[in-house]
Design a protein around this motif. Structure first.
Motif, short mmCIF file in Angstrom:
data_model
loop_
_atom_site.label_atom_id
_atom_site.label_comp_id
_atom_site.label_asym_id
_atom_site.label_seq_id
_atom_site.Cartn_x
_atom_site.Cartn_y
_atom_site.Cartn_z
N GLN A 41 -5.12 -9.36 -9.31
CA GLN A 41 -4.37 -9.32 -10.56
C GLN A 41 -3.28 -8.26 -10.47
O GLN A 41 -3.55 -7.09 -10.15
CB GLN A 41 -5.31 -9.01 -11.73
N ALA A 42 -2.04 -8.64 -10.76
CA ALA A 42 -0.88 -7.79 -10.51
C ALA A 42 -0.98 -6.42 -11.15
O ALA A 42 -0.60 -5.41 -10.54
CB ALA A 42 0.39 -8.49 -10.98
N GLU A 43 -1.51 -6.34 -12.37
CA GLU A 43 -1.54 -5.05 -13.06
C GLU A 43 -2.48 -4.04 -12.41
O GLU A 43 -2.44 -2.85 -12.75
CB GLU A 43 -1.90 -5.22 -14.54
N ASN A 44 -3.31 -4.49 -11.47
CA ASN A 44 -4.19 -3.56 -10.76
C ASN A 44 -3.52 -2.91 -9.55
O ASN A 44 -4.13 -2.09 -8.86
CB ASN A 44 -5.47 -4.28 -10.30
N PHE A 45 -2.27 -3.31 -9.29
CA PHE A 45 -1.58 -2.83 -8.09
C PHE A 45 -0.20 -2.27 -8.42
O PHE A 45 0.42 -2.63 -9.41
CB PHE A 45 -1.44 -3.98 -7.08
N ASP A 46 0.27 -1.38 -7.53
CA ASP A 46 1.61 -0.82 -7.69
C ASP A 46 2.67 -1.79 -7.19
O ASP A 46 3.79 -1.83 -7.71
CB ASP A 46 1.73 0.49 -6.90
N LEU A 47 2.31 -2.57 -6.18
CA LEU A 47 3.28 -3.46 -5.55
C LEU A 47 2.57 -4.70 -5.01
O LEU A 47 1.57 -4.58 -4.30
CB LEU A 47 3.96 -2.71 -4.40
N CYS A 48 3.06 -5.88 -5.37
CA CYS A 48 2.52 -7.14 -4.85
C CYS A 48 3.63 -7.83 -4.05
O CYS A 48 4.76 -7.96 -4.53
CB CYS A 48 2.07 -8.06 -5.99
N ILE A 49 3.32 -8.27 -2.84
CA ILE A 49 4.34 -8.81 -1.95
C ILE A 49 3.92 -10.17 -1.41
O ILE A 49 2.81 -10.33 -0.89
CB ILE A 49 4.59 -7.85 -0.76
N ASP A 50 4.82 -11.13 -1.51
CA ASP A 50 4.63 -12.47 -0.94
C ASP A 50 5.07 -12.41 0.53
O ASP A 50 6.25 -12.31 0.83
CB ASP A 50 5.48 -13.49 -1.71
N LEU A 57 9.26 -12.63 3.80
CA LEU A 57 9.83 -11.68 4.75
C LEU A 57 8.92 -11.60 5.97
O LEU A 57 7.71 -11.83 5.85
CB LEU A 57 9.93 -10.28 4.13
N ASP A 58 9.49 -11.25 7.14
CA ASP A 58 8.60 -11.06 8.28
C ASP A 58 7.86 -9.74 8.13
O ASP A 58 8.22 -8.88 7.31
CB ASP A 58 9.35 -11.17 9.62
N GLU A 59 6.81 -9.56 8.92
CA GLU A 59 5.92 -8.41 8.75
C GLU A 59 6.64 -7.07 8.89
O GLU A 59 6.37 -6.13 8.15
CB GLU A 59 4.77 -8.50 9.74
N ASP A 60 7.54 -6.97 9.86
CA ASP A 60 8.24 -5.70 10.07
C ASP A 60 9.09 -5.32 8.85
O ASP A 60 9.17 -4.14 8.49
CB ASP A 60 9.13 -5.78 11.31
N LYS A 61 9.70 -6.31 8.21
CA LYS A 61 10.50 -6.03 7.01
C LYS A 61 9.61 -5.64 5.83
O LYS A 61 10.00 -4.80 5.01
CB LYS A 61 11.35 -7.25 6.66
N ILE A 62 8.44 -6.25 5.76
CA ILE A 62 7.49 -5.87 4.69
C ILE A 62 7.02 -4.44 4.89
O ILE A 62 6.92 -3.67 3.93
CB ILE A 62 6.29 -6.84 4.66
N VAL A 63 6.78 -4.06 6.14
CA VAL A 63 6.40 -2.68 6.46
C VAL A 63 7.51 -1.73 6.02
O VAL A 63 7.25 -0.69 5.40
CB VAL A 63 6.11 -2.53 7.97
N LEU A 102 9.71 -2.27 3.71
CA LEU A 102 9.76 -2.30 2.26
C LEU A 102 8.72 -1.35 1.65
O LEU A 102 9.03 -0.57 0.74
CB LEU A 102 9.52 -3.73 1.75
N ILE A 103 7.50 -1.42 2.16
CA ILE A 103 6.44 -0.56 1.64
C ILE A 103 6.75 0.91 1.94
O ILE A 103 6.57 1.78 1.08
CB ILE A 103 5.07 -0.95 2.22
N ALA A 104 7.22 1.18 3.14
CA ALA A 104 7.54 2.55 3.54
C ALA A 104 8.65 3.11 2.64
O ALA A 104 8.60 4.27 2.22
CB ALA A 104 7.97 2.60 4.99
N GLU A 105 9.62 2.28 2.31
CA GLU A 105 10.72 2.70 1.45
C GLU A 105 10.21 2.94 0.03
O GLU A 105 10.63 3.89 -0.65
CB GLU A 105 11.82 1.65 1.43
N TYR A 106 9.31 2.10 -0.43
CA TYR A 106 8.72 2.27 -1.75
C TYR A 106 7.98 3.61 -1.83
O TYR A 106 8.11 4.33 -2.82
CB TYR A 106 7.75 1.12 -2.05
#
Length: 204
Positions: free
Chosen positions: A175-184, A188-194, A196-200
């Motif tokens: 459930q989205a409200e239980n998390f700070d960030l939800c990502i599909d 994006l490829d895995e390296d870009k998701i990494v 994204l999270i690092a930047e967040y």
């Protein structure tokens, strides 16, 4: 933000574990997944193989006393008595996750870590998901799952994870409200998701 513990929940086949591992390497911090089983086994004297069989699976004993914060670990493990092994593993991992979060920055996969650390200001909670076609493709490619059974295995695994999370946290898994960030992860490829999270985390 120089102190953080990143918890990553994931749908089966979404690549969540791989993303978590890559993120830990990028940030040069420890990664915990099956490692938690090894630590729990060492502390309890119970075989790692026994714990492997019940990992992230709920029982029917309903430990809401722990979920509601009414359980006390005391100074050792004998208080667990004759609890089902599932519950023993959860209790041990609950304790270990809290201890780890106090002493180091790290990435923790699954095991209700986002819930266990819900009151910890260091927690950054992420959930990785994707559509079924993407997850089927990834499951077949990465895990060698029979294409004819891929969707069934994905649904069964996710159901186990959802039941486990709901059982021990009293909340709905994913459930989205239980998390700070939800990502599909299909976008994006895995390296870009990494990245994204690092930047967040940096922005936090």
């Amino acid at each position: 933000m120089n102190q953080y513990v990143i918890t990553i929940g994931r749908q089966f086949g979404s690549g969540g574990r791989s993303i978590a591992e890559k993120l830990a390497k990028k940030l040069d911090i420890k990664f915990y997944d099956k490692e938690l089983i090894s630590i729990a086994a060492k502390e309890s004297g119970i075989s790692p193989e026994v714990f492997e069989g019940v990992d992230e699976k709920a029982t029917n004993s309903l430990l809401y006393s722990l979920s509601m914060g009414m359980y006390s670990f005391g100074s050792g493990f004998p208080a667990m008595g004759d609890l089902p092994v599932n519950d023993k593993l959860y209790l041990l991992q609950h304790k270990i996750i809290k201890e780890i979060a106090e002493k180091e920055n790290c990435v923790i996969v699954g095991r209700c870590a986002d819930y266990v650390l819900r009151d910890n200001p260091k927690r950054v909670s992420i959930f990785i998901y994707a559509d079924m076609e993407f997850r089927k493709e990834q499951s077949i490619k990465k895990h060698g799952i029979d294409p004819a059974h891929a969707e069934h295995i994905i649904n069964k695994t996710d159901k186990n994870r959802a039941n486990y999370y709901s059982f021990y946290s009293g909340q709905k898994w994913g459930q989205a409200e239980n998390f700070d960030l939800c990502i599909d992860s299909s976008k994006l490829d895995e390296d870009k998701i990494v990245e994204l999270i690092a930047e967040y985390i940096k922005m936090r």
